[in-house]
Each structure stands twice: as C-alpha cells, then as structure tokens.
Design a protein around this motif. Structure first.
Motif, mmCIF file in Angstrom:
data_model
loop_
_atom_site.group_PDB
_atom_site.id
_atom_site.type_symbol
_atom_site.label_atom_id
_atom_site.label_comp_id
_atom_site.label_asym_id
_atom_site.label_seq_id
_atom_site.Cartn_x
_atom_site.Cartn_y
_atom_site.Cartn_z
ATOM 1 N N ALA B 13 -20.160 59.327 0.764
ATOM 2 C CA ALA B 13 -20.726 60.013 1.936
ATOM 3 C C ALA B 13 -21.218 59.028 2.993
ATOM 4 C CB ALA B 13 -21.865 60.925 1.495
ATOM 5 N N LYS B 14 -21.022 57.732 2.720
ATOM 6 C CA LYS B 14 -21.480 56.653 3.615
ATOM 7 C C LYS B 14 -22.998 56.653 3.815
ATOM 8 C CE LYS B 14 -16.995 56.629 5.882
ATOM 9 N NZ LYS B 14 -16.229 57.196 6.965
ATOM 10 N N GLU B 15 -23.719 57.248 2.834
ATOM 11 C CA GLU B 15 -25.184 57.164 2.875
ATOM 12 C C GLU B 15 -25.649 55.864 2.240
ATOM 13 O OE1 GLU B 15 -26.031 60.682 0.687
ATOM 14 O OE2 GLU B 15 -25.355 61.993 2.332
ATOM 15 N N SER B 16 -24.774 55.274 1.468
ATOM 16 C CA SER B 16 -25.050 53.949 0.916
ATOM 17 C C SER B 16 -23.734 53.178 1.008
ATOM 18 C CB SER B 16 -25.505 54.061 -0.540
ATOM 19 O OG SER B 16 -25.737 52.769 -1.061
ATOM 20 N N SER B 17 -23.753 51.930 0.566
ATOM 21 C CA SER B 17 -22.501 51.165 0.571
ATOM 22 C C SER B 17 -22.358 50.452 -0.758
ATOM 23 C CB SER B 17 -22.510 50.127 1.699
ATOM 24 O OG SER B 17 -23.464 49.127 1.402
ATOM 25 N N ALA B 18 -21.127 50.092 -1.074
ATOM 26 C CA ALA B 18 -20.877 49.347 -2.303
ATOM 27 C C ALA B 18 -21.662 48.039 -2.284
ATOM 28 C CB ALA B 18 -19.379 49.077 -2.438
#
Lengths: 100, 473, 475
Positions: B13-18
C-alpha cells in the motif's frame, strides 16, 4: 553389556568413511554406536520378510527432463572456490591406485 | 514486531517500504545477535539491494505476497555469493554459485533475505550445540537451548529480528525449536517444497518449512515456497496449495485423534497442555477420539539408521577437492582423511560412522534394509489411523527448552528428544507445531498436529483454533 | 589362439558405452567431447552441496533402444548409489543401477552363428578425468593430478554379458557386433579411441566340462585389438600358473598395451565396500508399454538383418564378399549397394567398390551421391570405364564431387568409349596383319597381344574385356 560391534569393525568403518579416529574416540564410538544398535533391536528383531521397503512415500515414478542444454557455470567462478586449481582444472595430491 | 502479512500489506500500500522494514530488522539484529548468536552472517549489503529492488517493483505497481518482509535463512540453504556453512568448519569459506529454489521464490515474492542462521552442524542435533560456530541461545531464557537443528532460525523470529524464517526438518528440526521458542513451525508434506539448494542431511526425510509467530504468517510463507520444482525429482507435480484463505476454516466436524504414542513419556506439564488443546478443539466443534499406534514406537530406531545412512553418503563429497576446507596430505587418501577429520565435528562423525556401518556389506539387510521396511509399516499404520481421524494430535517435544550441556554427553538422550516428531518424517506426511500453554519458568509448550500428505490447510486451520484459544491472536 | 593342455577359457565382457545425448544424465550441461576443461559443469555434475539429479529422458530412451536391440526384458528399475572415494567422482558416489536394472536377460547373435547371453544393460553416470603430472605422466610416480569434470555425469550404459565366450576371437566378434548395434540404435558413436566405449573382461580358465575357475577382471580395454591380446595373455598366464600347481587369486588386473602384459591392480581383499543403497533423490523408472512400443517401432534394422539383406543380393557368396558386406554394414554404406542392385547394376562390383574405394575415402562419403555411384558402376559394367578407371573416378567423386561422365572425360578416359576403342583396334589390326590372321583362325592367346598394344597406346586405361569384345566383333 557387550557391544554389538567390535573395535575392529569401528576402525574399519572409520577407514571406509575416510575419518581418522584416536584411540579414545575409537573407544567412545564403539560404545555409543553399540548403544544405538542395541536400541534398534526393537526393530531388527521384527520379521518383515514380506514387507516392501519404501522408496518415495507418494509413489512418484518416471520423473524426467527433456534433453535440452542449459547454461553451465563460469569456470573461473567454479575454480575460485577450489582449494587448489591449475590450468583450468582442480588440483589434488598424487592418487595411489586406479579408480575401482 | 509487525507480522509478515501486515508488513506486506503496508509495503504493497506504499504506507511503508521494504528499505524501512529492513532497517528495523537490521537494528534488532545489531542489538541482540551478539547475545543470542542466531545469525552466523548478516548480509547487510545484499539485503539493502534486495529491498531497493522490491521498492522499485512496488513503485511500478507490482503487488507482492511478501513485499518487504525480512526473512532469516537457515545456513544449509544456498544463496549465490553468500557464505553457506551448515555450521561446519568444512564449509567455513564456501560461497555457492547458485541459489536454492525456496530462497529464489522468497525473493521473487518480495521477501528480503537478511542473513544466514545457525544450526546444528549439518542439521544433526536438537539444540544447536553441535554448531562449529557456537550454540544459539533461546531468546526466552538465555541459559537454555532454542532447540535444533534450526535453532538459529527459531531464535531469530522469537527475538523479533525477523518476522519469519526458513528452517529444515529431517526428524523434527523445525517443529522442536518452534515448540521450544514459542513459535508456529511447519514440516510440510515430503515433496511439497523443493529441496534444490537445501544441503542434504537425509534426502528421503528432509523438507524445508517456515517459522513464524502466527499461523497466518507461517501459511503465507509456505504458500510462497511450495509447489512443483523441476530441479527436484522428488517434488510433487502440483502447484502450491491455497493456505492463507483457509486458516479460519475451523475444525467443526473434523475428527481429531489423541495418540498415546505421541505424548506418553512427556513431562506432566506437556501432557497437560496437549489435553487442554484437545479440549479447546472439542469446544471448537471437533470430534475427539483416542488412538494407539504402536508402530510409532519403532520410529526412533528406524530414523537413527536411515538418516545416518543417507548422511554418510551425502557427506562424502566434503573431501577437499572442489570446495571448502582442505588439509594437505601426501597422497589423495591422506588429504581426504586429514580434511574430513579436521572439518567435521563429533556428532557428524558419529552419524557418518553409524551410517557407514549400517550400509556396509553384511549389515545392510539387518539395519538399513530393515529400517526401510519399518518405514513402510509406519506409512501403513498412519494410513489406517487416517481412516478414523482427519488429524492426529500429541506433543511436539517431551520437555520445554532444556539447559545447555544437559544432553550433550549422551547421544541417546539427545536423540530421544525427537521421539514425537520423527514418525511424520518417516511417513512423508505433514505436521505443525503450535504453541499452547506454558510450563516450567513460563517456557512455551508446543502441541503437534499431524495429518496425511497434503493436509496442510486442515492442519493450519486447527492450529489457528489453538492459537485463538491460547489467547495469542 | 588355442590354450595348451586341454584348457578352455571362459570370458564375460562388461562394455561401457557413453550415450549420444545432447546433455548429461542428470543435468543440462552439454555432453560433448573435447571441450576446454571444466567448462561443461554445473552444481549437479560437480556434486556441489544442495544440488539434485534429474534424469535425462533421452538417456532412458537410448538405453531402452539398446535393450530392445539386445532382446532384453525392460522392467521397472531403480537407481542406487555406489559409494567410493575417488577424485574424479565429484559426489564420491556414482549413481548407477543395482538389483533392478532397466534391461535384463537378453542375447546377442554373432555373425558366426554363436549366441552370447546379455545379463543386463543398465544406466549409470560417467566420472570426470584425471591427468597425472610429474614422473612418467602415468598414475604411478606422479606428484599430483589435475581433474576435469566435463565427462562427469555423461550417461553410460553398461552391458554385461554372460560367461559364454570361449575364445578371444569370439570376444572380439562380440564387442565388434555390439559396437555395430550401439551405433545402429543411435545410442553411441562407438569411438573407442575417444573412450566412448570401454571394455572390462572377466577371464578364467577350466578343463573342458569342469566348473568355472577363479576369474580375474581386466579393466579398461579401449580397442578391439587390446581386448583380444589382453584376453589371450591373461588366459595363458592362468594356465601357466595352474599347470605349475599354483592357484588363481580373484583380482582386478591392469592391461599394459606396450608391454603386452596384465598386472595386479587390486586383490579381492582390497576390494571396496560400495555400500550400495537406493538413490533417495531419484524416483522409480517404469517405462509403460506404449513408450516401449514406440522405442521398438522406431528402431532401425540391426547389423545382422542388414548383412542378411545384402547377402541376399549376391549369388554364390564368397568369403571375401561376406567380409566386404561386414565392412559395408559397419561403415553404414548399405544404401550404395542396394541402390546399385535396384538399378540392375552389377552388385558384385558395387559391393567391391563400396567395401574398398568408398571405405578408403569414408571421411568424404557425404560428397558421393548414390546416383553418381550407381552411374560409375554402370559405366564400369558397360566397359566405358576399366576397373582402374572406375576406381579413379570414384576417388575424384569422393574428393570433390561432380558428374562421373565429366570426370571421366577430364581424366582423358572418355576416348575409350566404344567408338574411340573401335578406331584404336582397327588401327592395330591394320598394322599387325599376320597376328590378326592367326587370331581369326582361332589362336585366342593373341587377344593378349592386342590388349597389350592397346594398353600401351592408352597408357593402361583401356578395358580388357571391351578390347576382346571389339576384336570379336571384327573377326
């Protein structure tokens, strides 16, 4: 309790497995392997003459691939992991005797 | 730490990143690994590069089942260019030129392999005490073992260094450490998960499987790594089963058998947990029966002949010629002996010796041949039990996590700690260990649920019922 | 060779043949001879930790073709590990077949009418190759060795005969016939000099009718000549030992080609304990009837059937012609002789030209079309070319191709066509009237006088038979 296997047998097995064992290890292994084999008496004493041994548990057969060439590894990468390499080949100390 | 399924959702959801999730994981590893020794190698640079790739893929609109989820890899799984040691001096400097199928599938699914975890040397042990690089400590009690052989992978998740990890299970090496560290661990059906790139201990018994804190996370990882692999001839010819979608299926109408041979002899507190679990499953709608399967008692003997026999052959290739350690000798036989004597630890030598003996002329029929027949008997006995029940239940281990050194002097005592887990490997079936209740010093107890081949979805649904009943989720 | 003092030799052969697949037995590396060392290698054929074998379907199919050609039973089979340590064996075990081979209980008919039983023909993988440095370059006295794994994992079939062979000549005939079958099935190129076919011989001796004696195994014979010499040497050695009151030890022996002797490699007591057990990384192989039938249907005729067909084309077959047919079949030249026969050309001539001239230029055989061959044979038969000339035309055709008539013309053979020969004969008659008169009166010997003159004039390129025909016509 006498061990089901002798020190001589254990020494012979070590030679087959290409392991050097000290006298103390020979003693220890003879005893410990003996214990494990004693424990296996529950199994070895069964009469299972009519039972088929298990291969693949789900009976897969005829697993094959097409005869198609796939890329091999880069030789330098392979030989870079070798303890000894020379002229594109793996180096080993002299071999006593021909292959069996 | 967040669960894998939540990390993946947030990253997708692009709320966090890898990269951010990786940073969290690396920080915990930096803080805790010195005390616990879960990781033998942390691949910081490689992991950062994998995370960057995942973030690029997400930016391009891909949705990945394990997007940005850090994962710990047992150090008997090959990864190109990353040290792969099997916790043995004989492979101390080896960097494989190829990657195991399971690791490739994790990477493809967006997971971030952060490093390689400690194990008993060549997966031979139940405590990680046979590792050439020091034991792993149980994060729940540093004076106790995490179990083994996949102790490092269990400890990594228990210490929240990563939310998930991969282990391998030959006679209980996932389920036993999962039980001792309070985790969910799955020993999949033989052939469900590829063994290509798993360094063999006992080829006919080895399976790769996941550790996770929750049933859903374990199901998610297994879905990613399972499914046919043409590089493994023993791989089942079918795609991965759907598991996550079925974890909440419950046990209504399921017949579950409590099996005497799968808890008898365990500590009282362990037996109590198993009985509480049975009650919880019954309360959730399962029908409970009790069974005795006497053939299971032969499992230990058969296992300790089959596994060492295959191992003695699998471990012949560590000879100082193509890779790994070499100790010089005057001729090639002396070199072999010097290398193998210096490179293998005592437990590995003991099992090579036992296996070589069991296969040698004059003893084959009595030992290895007989053990394969016992295996057939065990498969038949399980099949009969599965006519009466959908699942079997018992303990995973006889005790909670034990203290360092308490079993190292007596191999037979150590071997007995695998007595409940071994039969599943011999049958090639599936089994799950799920935490349920606690014992001495508040240490976790694992309950084992067993099913026939390809029953993972059913087993995980039952495990999920226990997870809820135990107040874990 | 006949053994002295009533001894009889008993021989069984184990023939290892590499299979002509594109890839190795258990991995996708190329199966090719002569590549740079260690360039056709991967985790599987290097035995790297974690690698697993996957069986090559074509290797199985070629093994089945061999089994069918040898009249074997094809049965469900399994793979086993043969465990021993050796540097050219990357996993330190060889994947082979043990108690359940893919092919068992067949036989092979030899050209002389004898039959040799085939106990089994099983699949296994080849090893890498070691080169020995320092000392003599041989294994003994070398300082160290270098290993190349290109050959490691190349598919092999090992064909084990029963102990049915009673002479070194029969052993040679068996190996030669088997080689022909391996080539005919497409399973092997049969190149013994490249090591793609290697033979071990089990040799013992006994008095006629007595039980078998103790056997010795001679390893790695890599030519038919070595096979025959080694067996003769070994059988004679055993009779000498026994005649002097000694006993034969069961052992493995090495053949020294230069010294023409066998010597002890390993005694039975030193034999490895291979600890065979079922290969857990592979599953059972159970070719169904439909697959077996497809292999059987696709199998081309075997050498014995091909020889029989050619023999049927020749009336009053001589021993020399029988040998010529053997050569033609061995070199796969049957179609030349068959085409000549179908074109009603002289089969004897076609057979001789195939077994001699084409055989001599076999490396260029692709340049010689069947049509050109038949045309040349027909020209020779009609007397347009002498035997010598026909051989020369074939030589040119094999060297560079072309049209037989044009080649004959360019070699200056064409004036010997009927018209040109007629003119030459007429001239000779005119210049030698008394000889001609005596010939006409019945002195047949004088035909040689005229042939000699014509040969002199044509520098040996005339056809004697055509000259006689011309003389007869003018009588």
């Amino acid at each position: 309790m006498s061990s089901p296997l002798s020190r001589d047998e254990v020494a012979k097995v070590a030679k087959l497995a290409r392991l050097r064992i000290t006298d103390a290890e020979l003693e220890q292994f003879t005893e410990q392997l003996g214990q494990i084999l004693e424990h296996a008496n529950d199994m070895t004493s069964l009469n299972l003459a009519e039972v088929e041994p298990t291969g693949h548990p789900f009976g897969l057969i005829n697993v094959m691939r097409e005869d198609e060439v796939r890329p091999s590894l880069d030789r330098d990468a392979v030989l870079s992991q070798a303890p000894d390499a020379f002229e594109g080949r793996f180096g080993v100390p002299r071999i006593m005797g021909e292959a069996p | 730490m967040k669960h894998a399924i939540d990390i993946a959702a947030a990253v997708n959801a692009k709320e966090s990143s890898a990269s951010a999730e990786l940073a969290t994981s690396l920080a915990v590893i930096a803080e805790k690994n010195e005390a616990i020794n879960a990781f033998l190698f942390v691949d910081t640079d490689g992991a950062k590069s994998f995370a960057a790739t995942v973030d690029e893929r997400i930016a391009k609109g891909e949705q990945l089942p394990l997007a940005g989820v850090p994962v710990a890899i047992k150090d008997n799984l090959c990864q190109t260019g990353v040290p792969t040691t099997c916790s043995s001096k004989i492979l101390a400097d080896w960097r494989p030129p190829y990657t195991a199928t399971v690791v490739e599938r994790l990477i493809a699914a967006g997971a971030i392999p952060v490093g390689k975890t400690n194990l008993d040397e060549f997966a031979m042990g139940s405590s990680t005490e046979t590792s050439a690089f020091g034991p792993t400590k149980n994060p729940l009690d540093l004076s106790r073992v995490p179990g083994g052989s996949s102790g490092g992978s269990a400890a990594a998740v228990a210490a929240e260094m990563t939310p998930i990890s991969l282990g391998s299970d030959t006679g209980g090496s996932i389920r036993q450490p999962a039980a001792l560290c309070g985790l969910v661990g799955i020993k999949p059906t033989y052939g469900l998960v590829s063994r290509y790139g798993l360094i063999a201990f006992a080829s006919s018994l080895d399976q790769v499987g996941p550790f996770a804190k929750t049933v859903t996370d374990a199901a998610l990882v297994l879905e990613v790594i399972a499914g046919h692999d043409p590089m493994d001839s023993t791989s089942l010819p079918e795609p991965a089963p759907s598991l996550v979608a079925h974890v909440n299926d419950g046990v209504v109408g399921k017949r579950i058998a409590l099996v005497k041979e799968l808890y008898e002899g365990a500590d009282e507190e362990v037996v109590a947990s198993v009985k509480n679990a049975v009650a919880a499953l019954e309360a959730a709608g399962a029908t409970i029966i009790e069974l005795s399967i006497p053939e299971l008692r032969l499992g230990l003997s058969a296992y300790y002949l089959i596994a060492p026999a295959e191992a003695s052959s699998n471990l012949a290739r560590y000879d100082g010629v193509r890779f790994g350690l070499r100790e010089e000798g005057d001729d090639v036989t002396e070199m072999y002996e010097a290398t193998r004597t210096a490179g293998f630890g005592a437990e590995v030598k003991r099992r090579i010796m036992l296996g070589t003996y069991a296969l040698s002329a004059g003893y084959f029929d009595a030992y290895y041949g007989q053990a394969l027949k016992v295996r057939t008997q065990m498969i038949k006995a399980f099949a009969k039990a599965y006519e009466q029940a959908d699942m079997l239940i018992g303990a995973t281990t006889p005790t909670v996590a034990f203290e360092f050194g308490s079993k190292t002097s007596n191999p037979m005592a150590m071997y007995l700690s695998d007595v409940f887990t071994i039969p599943t490997n011999l049958a090639g079936d599936a089994a799950v260990s799920v935490p349920f209740g606690t014992g001495e010093n508040n240490l976790p107890i694992g309950v084992q649920i067993l099913g026939p081949g390809r029953s993972e979805a059913t087993l995980l649904a039952a495990a999920r019922v226990l997870e809820i009943a135990d107040g874990r989720a | 060779m006949t053994l002295p003092n009533g001894w009889e030799m008993v021989v069984g052969l184990e023939v290892h043949s590499e299979l002509k697949t594109a890839t190795k037995m258990f991995c996708g590396c190329a199966n090719s001879f002569g590549s740079e060392p260690n360039t056709n290698v991967c985790p599987v054929c290097l035995g790297l930790p974690g690698s697993l074998p996957v069986l090559n379907q074509m290797a199985v199919e070629l093994a089945m073709a061999i089994g069918v050609a040898l009249h074997c039973t094809i049965a469900p089979s399994t793979f086993h590990r043969k465990n021993y340590f050796y540097p050219d064996m990357p996993k330190d075990f060889q994947i082979s077949q043990y108690d359940l081979p893919i092919n068992s209980r067949g036989y092979l008919d030899l050209p002389d009418g004898t039959q040799v039983s085939v106990e089994r023909a099983h699949l296994e993988e080849d090893t890498g190759k070691s080169t020995h440095l320092g000392g003599s370059g041989r294994i003994h006295g070398a300082d160290h060795s270098l290993v190349d794994y290109n050959r490691s994992g190349v598919p092999l079939v090992e064909i084990v005969s029963g102990p049915d062979i009673r002479s070194s000549a029969q052993a040679r005939a068996y190996a030669s016939e088997l080689r022909g079958i391996l080539i005919a099935t497409g399973a092997s190129d049969g190149r013994m000099e490249e090591g793609s076919m290697r033979i071990d011989a089990n040799v013992s001796v006994r008095k006629a009718g007595a039980p078998f004696g103790t056997r010795c195994e001679i390893k790695n014979l890599n030519s038919l000549r070595s096979l025959q010499r080694a067996i003769d040497y070994e059988a004679l050695r055993q009779t000498e030992v026994l005649d002097e009151g000694g006993t034969i030890r069961q052992e493995t022996r090495h053949w020294d080609e230069n010294r023409g002797e066998t010597s002890t490699m390993r005694t039975k007591e030193e034999a490895e304990d291979y600890r065979y057990f079922r290969e857990p990384d592979l599953v059972e192989l159970d070719p169904d009837q439909a697959w077996q039938d497809r292999v059987r249907a696709a199998l081309p005729p075997m050498p014995a059937a091909r020889r029989a067909r050619l023999e049927g084309l020749v009336s009053d077959l001589s021993d020399a012609q029988r040998d010529a047919i053997g050569t033609v079949v061995e070199l796969d030249l049957d179609h030349f002789v068959i085409a000549a026969s179908e074109a009603k050309a002289d089969v004897s001539v076609a057979l001789a030209r195939s077994a001699n001239e084409i055989a001599a230029g076999i490396e260029h055989v692709d340049k010689l079309s069947v049509e050109n061959f038949v045309t040349t044979v027909a020209m020779e038969q009609k007397g347009e070319l002498s035997a010598t000339q026909a051989k020369k035309v074939l030589g040119v055709l094999l060297e560079s191709g072309g049209d037989p008539g044009a080649i004959a013309k360019s070699l200056g053979f064409e004036q010997l066509g009927e018209g040109a020969l007629g003119e030459l004969v007429a001239t000779c008659i005119e210049e030698n009237p008394s000889e001609w008169a005596r010939y006409r009166e019945g002195d047949e010997k004088l035909s040689q006088f005229f042939i000699g003159l014509i040969m002199k004039l044509t520098k040996g390129q005339a056809n004697g038979k055509a000259v006689i025909a011309e003389l007869q016509r003018r009588k």
